[in-house]
Scaffold this motif. Sequence first.
Motif, mmCIF file in Angstrom:
data_model
loop_
_atom_site.group_PDB
_atom_site.id
_atom_site.type_symbol
_atom_site.label_atom_id
_atom_site.label_comp_id
_atom_site.label_asym_id
_atom_site.label_seq_id
_atom_site.Cartn_x
_atom_site.Cartn_y
_atom_site.Cartn_z
ATOM 1 N N VAL A 90 37.984 47.357 45.644
ATOM 2 C CA VAL A 90 37.960 48.780 45.341
ATOM 3 C C VAL A 90 37.409 48.953 43.928
ATOM 4 C CG1 VAL A 90 39.944 49.259 46.834
ATOM 5 C CG2 VAL A 90 40.317 48.744 44.410
ATOM 6 N N THR A 91 36.933 50.141 43.614
ATOM 7 C CA THR A 91 36.479 50.387 42.254
ATOM 8 C C THR A 91 37.667 50.216 41.304
ATOM 9 O OG1 THR A 91 36.877 52.751 42.577
ATOM 10 C CG2 THR A 91 34.626 51.938 42.907
ATOM 11 N N GLY A 92 37.432 49.536 40.205
ATOM 12 C CA GLY A 92 38.503 49.205 39.283
ATOM 13 C C GLY A 92 39.224 47.930 39.642
ATOM 14 N N GLY A 93 38.848 47.305 40.784
ATOM 15 C CA GLY A 93 39.463 46.058 41.197
ATOM 16 C C GLY A 93 38.995 44.889 40.349
ATOM 17 N N GLN A 94 39.735 43.800 40.409
ATOM 18 C CA GLN A 94 39.484 42.652 39.535
ATOM 19 C C GLN A 94 39.162 41.406 40.346
ATOM 20 O OE1 GLN A 94 42.900 41.458 37.190
ATOM 21 N NE2 GLN A 94 41.667 40.360 35.681
ATOM 22 N N VAL A 95 38.222 40.613 39.838
ATOM 23 C CA VAL A 95 37.945 39.293 40.381
ATOM 24 C C VAL A 95 38.357 38.267 39.327
ATOM 25 C CG1 VAL A 95 35.545 39.226 39.539
ATOM 26 C CG2 VAL A 95 36.230 37.795 41.484
ATOM 27 N N ALA B 161 25.532 39.391 37.109
ATOM 28 C CA ALA B 161 24.474 39.583 38.102
ATOM 29 C C ALA B 161 25.011 40.204 39.378
ATOM 30 C CB ALA B 161 23.801 38.245 38.407
ATOM 31 N N ALA B 162 26.290 39.932 39.692
ATOM 32 C CA ALA B 162 26.903 40.496 40.895
ATOM 33 C C ALA B 162 27.352 41.936 40.707
ATOM 34 C CB ALA B 162 28.089 39.638 41.325
ATOM 35 N N GLY B 163 27.304 42.434 39.460
ATOM 36 C CA GLY B 163 27.642 43.825 39.200
ATOM 37 C C GLY B 163 28.934 44.059 38.456
ATOM 38 N N PHE B 164 29.653 42.984 38.115
ATOM 39 C CA PHE B 164 30.929 43.153 37.428
ATOM 40 C C PHE B 164 30.733 43.487 35.956
ATOM 41 C CE2 PHE B 164 32.170 40.511 41.085
ATOM 42 C CZ PHE B 164 33.264 41.237 41.531
ATOM 43 N N GLU B 165 31.702 44.188 35.412
ATOM 44 C CA GLU B 165 31.721 44.525 33.993
ATOM 45 C C GLU B 165 32.990 43.975 33.352
ATOM 46 O OE1 GLU B 165 31.165 48.727 33.534
ATOM 47 O OE2 GLU B 165 29.100 48.673 34.308
ATOM 48 N N ALA B 166 33.068 44.119 32.025
ATOM 49 C CA ALA B 166 34.204 43.589 31.258
ATOM 50 C C ALA B 166 34.421 42.119 31.584
ATOM 51 C CB ALA B 166 35.470 44.398 31.537
ATOM 52 N N VAL B 167 33.330 41.370 31.684
ATOM 53 C CA VAL B 167 33.396 39.959 32.054
ATOM 54 C C VAL B 167 33.775 39.120 30.840
ATOM 55 C CG1 VAL B 167 32.087 37.986 32.923
ATOM 56 C CG2 VAL B 167 31.708 40.266 33.892
ATOM 57 N N ARG B 168 34.750 38.267 31.006
ATOM 58 C CA ARG B 168 35.153 37.382 29.908
ATOM 59 C C ARG B 168 35.853 36.156 30.469
ATOM 60 N NH1 ARG B 168 37.865 42.044 29.155
ATOM 61 N NH2 ARG B 168 36.585 42.466 27.332
ATOM 62 N N SER B 169 35.761 35.066 29.720
ATOM 63 C CA SER B 169 36.423 33.819 30.109
ATOM 64 C C SER B 169 37.433 33.416 29.048
ATOM 65 C CB SER B 169 35.401 32.683 30.288
ATOM 66 O OG SER B 169 34.563 32.903 31.389
ATOM 67 N N GLN B 170 38.461 32.729 29.475
ATOM 68 C CA GLN B 170 39.410 32.139 28.534
ATOM 69 C C GLN B 170 39.608 30.675 28.903
ATOM 70 O OE1 GLN B 170 42.801 34.757 29.753
ATOM 71 N NE2 GLN B 170 43.916 32.832 30.077
ATOM 72 N N ASP B 171 39.686 29.838 27.881
ATOM 73 C CA ASP B 171 39.900 28.418 28.109
ATOM 74 C C ASP B 171 41.333 28.166 28.568
ATOM 75 O OD1 ASP B 171 37.341 28.062 27.244
ATOM 76 O OD2 ASP B 171 37.869 27.184 25.301
ATOM 77 N N GLN C 261 38.892 26.866 32.883
ATOM 78 C CA GLN C 261 38.642 28.213 32.393
ATOM 79 C C GLN C 261 38.997 29.221 33.482
ATOM 80 O OE1 GLN C 261 34.325 27.894 31.737
ATOM 81 N NE2 GLN C 261 33.953 29.163 33.564
ATOM 82 N N VAL C 262 39.386 30.414 33.049
ATOM 83 C CA VAL C 262 39.587 31.545 33.955
ATOM 84 C C VAL C 262 38.603 32.628 33.537
ATOM 85 C CG1 VAL C 262 41.138 33.365 34.734
ATOM 86 C CG2 VAL C 262 42.011 31.064 34.391
ATOM 87 N N THR C 263 37.800 33.090 34.483
ATOM 88 C CA THR C 263 36.816 34.124 34.210
ATOM 89 C C THR C 263 37.180 35.373 35.000
ATOM 90 O OG1 THR C 263 35.112 32.432 33.931
ATOM 91 C CG2 THR C 263 34.355 34.702 34.179
ATOM 92 N N SER C 264 37.203 36.507 34.305
ATOM 93 C CA SER C 264 37.623 37.773 34.897
ATOM 94 C C SER C 264 36.491 38.787 34.850
ATOM 95 C CB SER C 264 38.835 38.334 34.131
ATOM 96 O OG SER C 264 39.137 39.662 34.537
ATOM 97 N N GLY C 265 36.430 39.614 35.874
ATOM 98 C CA GLY C 265 35.485 40.726 35.895
ATOM 99 C C GLY C 265 36.101 41.912 36.608
ATOM 100 N N ILE C 266 35.614 43.102 36.288
ATOM 101 C CA ILE C 266 36.119 44.337 36.877
ATOM 102 C C ILE C 266 34.982 45.059 37.596
ATOM 103 C CG2 ILE C 266 37.171 46.587 36.413
ATOM 104 C CD1 ILE C 266 39.066 44.280 35.921
ATOM 105 N N LYS C 267 35.252 45.533 38.798
ATOM 106 C CA LYS C 267 34.268 46.360 39.499
ATOM 107 C C LYS C 267 34.266 47.729 38.840
ATOM 108 C CE LYS C 267 32.868 47.931 44.088
ATOM 109 N NZ LYS C 267 33.083 47.787 45.547
ATOM 110 N N PRO C 268 33.119 48.176 38.353
ATOM 111 C CA PRO C 268 33.080 49.428 37.588
ATOM 112 C C PRO C 268 33.615 50.612 38.376
ATOM 113 C CG PRO C 268 31.005 48.252 37.410
ATOM 114 C CD PRO C 268 31.799 47.554 38.472
ATOM 115 N N ILE C 269 34.239 51.527 37.659
ATOM 116 C CA ILE C 269 34.736 52.749 38.273
ATOM 117 C C ILE C 269 33.557 53.631 38.639
ATOM 118 C CG2 ILE C 269 36.120 54.822 37.921
ATOM 119 C CD1 ILE C 269 37.803 52.337 38.048
ATOM 120 N N ALA C 270 33.462 53.992 39.901
ATOM 121 C CA ALA C 270 32.390 54.872 40.350
ATOM 122 C C ALA C 270 32.816 56.317 40.178
ATOM 123 C CB ALA C 270 32.047 54.589 41.809
#
Length: 295
Positions: free
Chosen positions: A197-202, A241-251, A257-266
Motif C-alpha cells: 500500500v502507499t506508505g508501506g515499507q520494504v 530504481a524500483a520506486g522506493f523513497e527514504a531508502v537507507r541501510s544500517q549495518d 545490513q538491513v535496507t529499508s524503503g517506503i512506497k511514496p504516498i500517492a
Amino acid sequence: MAVRQDTIWERFLSPVVRLLIDEDGLQRYADSINWEKESDRYRRDDVIIPSYYSNQNFHGIAGGYLNSDAAVTYDPVTQYVLPPNEGIVRQALVDAVKVKPRRILDLGCGTGSTTLMLKQAFPEAEVIGLDLSPYMLVRAEDKARNAGLEIVWRHGDAEKTGLRDATFDLVTASLLFHETPDAVSLAILRESFRLLVTGGQVLILDGNQKTLRQLEWLNDVFEEPYIREYAASSTEANMGAAGFEAVRSQDVWWINQVTSGIKPIATENVRQYTPTSVDNNDLEGLGSPAFGIMA
C-alpha cells in the motif's frame, strides 16, 4: 555456473559445525516426516521454478533447497554462521519496522525463522511466508505449530507472487538477495513495490555489501553462486530504481545490513482494504484482497 567444491566452508568450517550439530537428532526428525506427502500440500501447479534456483547448489547442499535435506539442515547450520547470533541478526529486521502492519509478506521465507519473529512482534497482523521450496515450507509450518503461531505458508516465486496490488503494509526478505542474480533482486523489489500500500515499507536483511566488497575471502566461504554479483550490487540503488523513497541501510554487526524503503504516498488512487481473518492456508477462499476477491 559451476559451483566450487573446494570452498573454505567445505575444507575448514563444515567439519567444525558438524561437531556442534546433533546429527542423530536431525536424522530422527527427518525420518519422522513424509516429506513428499507433506510438501505436496504446498506445491502449486502455477509456480514455475526458475533455473537460477533449481540448477545451483546453495550452502553446499546438492540440489539447492528443492529437497528435504535442505529443510532439515538449514536451521542448525545457520545458527553458527550468522555472527554474533542468528536471533540478533534477524531481530535487526524486526526492529527496523516503522509501520503498523496489518498484513505482512515475508518473501523467500525458508524455514520461517524471521516470519515467526514478525508474527511474535505483531501478533494481530496477518502474516504470510512465501518460498519456492515446498520442503522449506513444511519445516516452517512445523516450527509455527510448535510455537503456537498462526501463519499462512504459500508456495510461490518472490518475483511473481500472484498476489493482488497494494494489499500489504510490510514486505520483508531475509538472507534472500545474496542467493539471487541482481536482475532477480530488482524484480523482487519491483514486485514488493506493487504489493505494498502507499506508505508501506520494504525491509531487506542480507550480507553487508560494503564488507563483502572489501573482504574478498568472505565470498569464498560458502557455495553461493551469486554472492559476488550481490556484493558488487547495491540494494539501495535497486530500491530507488524500483520506486522506493527514504531508502537507507544500517549495518548489523558489520557482516550484515538491513535496507529499508517506503512506497511514496500517492495523492490519488490510494487503495483501501479491510483485513480478513486467516484459516490455515486456503487464502483463495477467504475473500482476501491479496487474491483479488473482495468480500
